[in-house]
Write a protein that holds these residues in place. Structure first.
Motif, short mmCIF file in Angstrom:
data_model
loop_
_atom_site.label_atom_id
_atom_site.label_comp_id
_atom_site.label_asym_id
_atom_site.label_seq_id
_atom_site.Cartn_x
_atom_site.Cartn_y
_atom_site.Cartn_z
N TYR A 57 28.47 -15.64 99.87
CA TYR A 57 29.08 -15.65 98.54
C TYR A 57 30.59 -15.49 98.65
CZ TYR A 57 28.73 -10.92 100.06
OH TYR A 57 28.80 -9.81 100.86
N CYS A 58 31.16 -15.73 99.84
CA CYS A 58 32.58 -15.46 100.09
C CYS A 58 33.48 -16.18 99.08
CB CYS A 58 32.96 -15.88 101.51
SG CYS A 58 34.71 -15.63 101.89
N PHE A 59 34.34 -15.43 98.41
CA PHE A 59 35.19 -16.00 97.37
C PHE A 59 36.25 -16.93 97.93
CE2 PHE A 59 37.33 -12.08 98.63
CZ PHE A 59 38.65 -12.48 98.75
N SER A 60 36.61 -16.76 99.21
CA SER A 60 37.66 -17.58 99.81
C SER A 60 37.12 -18.64 100.76
CB SER A 60 38.67 -16.69 100.55
OG SER A 60 38.05 -15.98 101.60
N ASN A 61 35.79 -18.85 100.74
CA ASN A 61 35.15 -19.87 101.59
C ASN A 61 35.44 -19.66 103.07
OD1 ASN A 61 34.17 -21.20 99.29
ND2 ASN A 61 35.98 -22.51 99.14
N SER A 62 35.58 -18.42 103.50
CA SER A 62 35.93 -18.14 104.89
C SER A 62 34.72 -18.23 105.81
CB SER A 62 36.55 -16.74 105.02
OG SER A 62 37.75 -16.65 104.29
N THR A 63 34.92 -18.84 106.97
CA THR A 63 33.89 -18.91 108.00
C THR A 63 34.56 -18.73 109.36
OG1 THR A 63 34.05 -21.29 108.45
CG2 THR A 63 32.62 -20.62 106.62
N LEU A 64 33.75 -18.57 110.38
CA LEU A 64 34.31 -18.47 111.72
C LEU A 64 34.90 -19.81 112.16
CD1 LEU A 64 34.75 -16.55 114.07
CD2 LEU A 64 32.51 -17.22 114.98
N ALA A 65 34.40 -20.90 111.59
CA ALA A 65 34.91 -22.23 111.93
C ALA A 65 36.22 -22.55 111.22
CB ALA A 65 33.88 -23.29 111.60
N SER A 66 36.56 -21.76 110.19
CA SER A 66 37.82 -21.98 109.48
C SER A 66 38.99 -21.79 110.45
CB SER A 66 37.95 -20.99 108.32
OG SER A 66 36.88 -21.12 107.42
N ASN A 67 40.03 -22.54 110.22
CA ASN A 67 41.09 -22.51 111.23
C ASN A 67 42.48 -22.64 110.61
OD1 ASN A 67 41.91 -22.27 113.91
ND2 ASN A 67 42.06 -24.49 114.17
N VAL A 68 42.67 -22.03 109.44
CA VAL A 68 43.98 -22.08 108.80
C VAL A 68 44.63 -20.70 108.93
CG1 VAL A 68 45.28 -22.49 106.68
CG2 VAL A 68 43.23 -23.84 107.17
N GLU A 69 45.74 -20.65 109.61
CA GLU A 69 46.52 -19.42 109.74
C GLU A 69 47.88 -19.61 109.08
OE1 GLU A 69 45.19 -17.21 113.90
OE2 GLU A 69 47.16 -18.16 113.73
N MET A 70 48.32 -18.61 108.37
CA MET A 70 49.69 -18.63 107.90
C MET A 70 50.60 -18.43 109.11
SD MET A 70 51.53 -16.32 104.92
CE MET A 70 50.50 -17.01 103.62
N PRO A 71 51.59 -19.29 109.32
CA PRO A 71 52.47 -19.15 110.49
C PRO A 71 53.14 -17.78 110.54
CG PRO A 71 52.84 -21.27 109.43
CD PRO A 71 51.95 -20.47 108.51
N LYS A 72 53.29 -17.28 111.74
CA LYS A 72 53.92 -15.96 111.92
C LYS A 72 55.29 -15.91 111.24
CE LYS A 72 56.24 -15.03 115.61
NZ LYS A 72 56.65 -14.78 117.01
N GLU A 73 56.06 -16.98 111.37
CA GLU A 73 57.40 -17.00 110.80
C GLU A 73 57.37 -16.85 109.28
OE1 GLU A 73 57.21 -18.59 114.73
OE2 GLU A 73 56.15 -19.26 112.91
N LYS A 74 56.37 -17.45 108.64
CA LYS A 74 56.25 -17.36 107.19
C LYS A 74 55.84 -15.92 106.78
CE LYS A 74 56.85 -20.01 104.57
NZ LYS A 74 58.03 -20.26 103.70
N ILE A 75 54.97 -15.31 107.58
CA ILE A 75 54.56 -13.93 107.28
C ILE A 75 55.77 -13.00 107.38
CG2 ILE A 75 53.06 -12.01 107.94
CD1 ILE A 75 51.15 -14.12 109.16
N ILE A 76 56.56 -13.16 108.44
CA ILE A 76 57.76 -12.33 108.61
C ILE A 76 58.71 -12.54 107.44
CG2 ILE A 76 59.82 -12.00 110.04
CD1 ILE A 76 57.26 -10.90 111.30
N GLU A 77 58.85 -13.79 107.01
CA GLU A 77 59.70 -14.10 105.88
C GLU A 77 59.21 -13.40 104.61
OE1 GLU A 77 60.21 -18.09 103.21
OE2 GLU A 77 60.52 -18.35 105.37
N LEU A 78 57.90 -13.40 104.40
CA LEU A 78 57.33 -12.74 103.22
C LEU A 78 57.52 -11.23 103.28
CD1 LEU A 78 54.03 -14.75 102.69
CD2 LEU A 78 55.94 -14.59 101.09
N ILE A 79 57.39 -10.66 104.46
CA ILE A 79 57.64 -9.22 104.61
C ILE A 79 59.09 -8.90 104.25
CG2 ILE A 79 57.80 -7.32 106.27
CD1 ILE A 79 55.40 -8.66 107.74
N ASP A 80 60.02 -9.72 104.73
CA ASP A 80 61.42 -9.51 104.40
C ASP A 80 61.67 -9.63 102.90
OD1 ASP A 80 62.16 -9.06 107.03
OD2 ASP A 80 62.74 -11.15 107.40
N GLN A 81 60.99 -10.60 102.26
CA GLN A 81 61.15 -10.77 100.82
C GLN A 81 60.52 -9.60 100.06
OE1 GLN A 81 60.28 -14.82 99.32
NE2 GLN A 81 60.59 -15.53 101.41
N ALA A 82 59.43 -9.08 100.60
CA ALA A 82 58.82 -7.90 99.98
C ALA A 82 59.80 -6.73 99.97
CB ALA A 82 57.54 -7.52 100.73
#
Length: 376
Positions: A57-82
């Motif tokens: 019933y996963c709301f985000s359709n997540s599976t072990l076969a899923s393979n989308v990662e937010m790039p590290k650089e984008k995460i760092i950017e979001l932390i800085d913006q936070a």
């Protein structure tokens, strides 16, 4: 239409504030003031859609076969913006954040920036994972963790998951956290309330209590993601009521004040949700219906500069019906995603709350409980 929102001048002085530690944290004077000022304090940040939990019933359709990662650089950017936005807290939900290749690096960076960090885990936590998490905790980079297990009864668990063996692994994962040195006071539980998991609810809740869980979140089923394929998992409203009453009996009467929500209105009205693919929405369950922007197309800081988008994100609207006049509306405003998903109107009173006289037991026609859960 009537409004539930208290006068901003007195929002920090509402009577009878909660004493239960988790709810007290989620409705303290500073978060009340931020809510009144339409000032976000928290970001919920998905960094991957990969997860081995196997929930049908996963709301985000997540599976072990899923393979989308937010790039590290984008995460760092979001932390800085936070930090630029003067946010105080980041929640890292699933998919399972442990499966992101740069998990330790981005968590360390967030902690070094002085942000309060809370991780929501599938429960599949190896001893190495637990050791790494303890290292983050010891350095004050990680502050809270939550483990998701919907049933500790194998027969019930197996009907809800694609990998039955994962139940024992999740229970061991919780123990691994404790064995690594993370105190029970920093760990919570999470139970998704479906028509199936509610058949074993008390056993599962009691197991979390026996493990020393400091708080136990109860998340009612949402008909989105894989849940949209398994709408027969919608729980009856009267059965939800019994589960929430049981939690209040064990963990304290303050929990009766938030209905089928988890953290109350002040939490919801001070957070921003960012999905693994960059969508910016009010919460996880508005990832399709109420998206105000995408962080891969514009900066989060720019999105929040637009008053109309900010108002949407922080629920600056009136609520209709019973939720507007409910005895608990100093803390609770009903689950807005329930209103959206069951009634297609996020301003409606919560249709899955037992205090709403217009709430139905069930909303979907396909409630034949003899139907098997569709495996994903």
């Amino acid at each position: 239409m009537s409004t539930f929102i208290p006068d901003p001048k007195v929002i920090a002085d509402l009577s009878e504030p909660p004493e239960e530690p988790f709810l007290k944290l989620m409705s303290n004077p500073s978060i009340r003031r931020a809510s009144a000022q339409q000032r976000p304090l928290m970001m919920v940040l998905e960094i991957t859609d990969k997860c081995a939990g196997g929930c049908n019933y996963c709301f985000s359709n997540s599976t072990l076969a899923s393979n989308v990662e937010m790039p590290k650089e984008k995460i760092i950017e979001l932390i800085d913006q936070a930090v630029e936005l003067k946010l105080r807290h980041i929640t890292w939900p699933g998919g399972d954040p442990l499966l992101h290749h740069n998990f330790m690096e981005v968590m360390t960076y967030s902690g070094q920036k002085g942000l309060h960090n809370y991780i929501v885990l599938s429960g599949l936590i190896s001893k190495k994972n637990a050791s790494d998490l303890y290292d983050l905790y010891q350095k004050n980079y990680l502050h809270m963790l939550s483990v998701h297990i919907d049933s500790t009864v194998p027969e019930s668990y197996n009907r809800l998951h694609t990998s039955p063996k994962s139940l024992d692994a999740k229970k061991q994962g919780y123990q691994n956290l404790l064995d690594a040195g993370i105190p029970a006071s920093a760990i919570g539980g999470c139970i998704c309330l479906t028509s199936e998991s509610l058949t074993t609810f008390e056993e599962t809740f009691d197991w979390f209590v026996s493990m020393g869980a400091n708080w136990i979140n109860l998340l009612p089923f949402k008909p989105t993601g894989f849940g949209d394929l398994n709408r027969n998992l919608e729980p009856k409203t009267s059965v939800l009521k019994k589960a929430f009453e049981y939690r209040a009996k064990i963990k304290g009467k303050d929990w009766e004040r938030v209905g089928p929500m988890e953290c109350g209105q002040f939490h919801c009205r001070t957070l921003i949700y960012v999905t693994f693919d960059g969508k910016v929405a009010p919460c996880a369950f508005f990832r399709e219906s109420t998206v105000v922007g995408n962080i891969f197309e514009e900066k989060l800081t720019d999105i929040l500069q637009e008053k109309s988008k900010k108002r949407i994100l922080l629920y600056d609207h009136e609520i209709k019906g019973a939720c507007a006049t409910c005895k608990n509306n100093e803390i609770c405003f009903g689950c807005r995603s329930n209103a959206e998903m069951y009634l297609n109107d996020q301003t409606a009173s919560d249709p899955k709350c037992w205090l709403n006289p217009d709430a139905k037991e069930l909303y979907f026609a396909e409630q034949d409980k003899s139907l098997p859960v569709k495996e994903i």
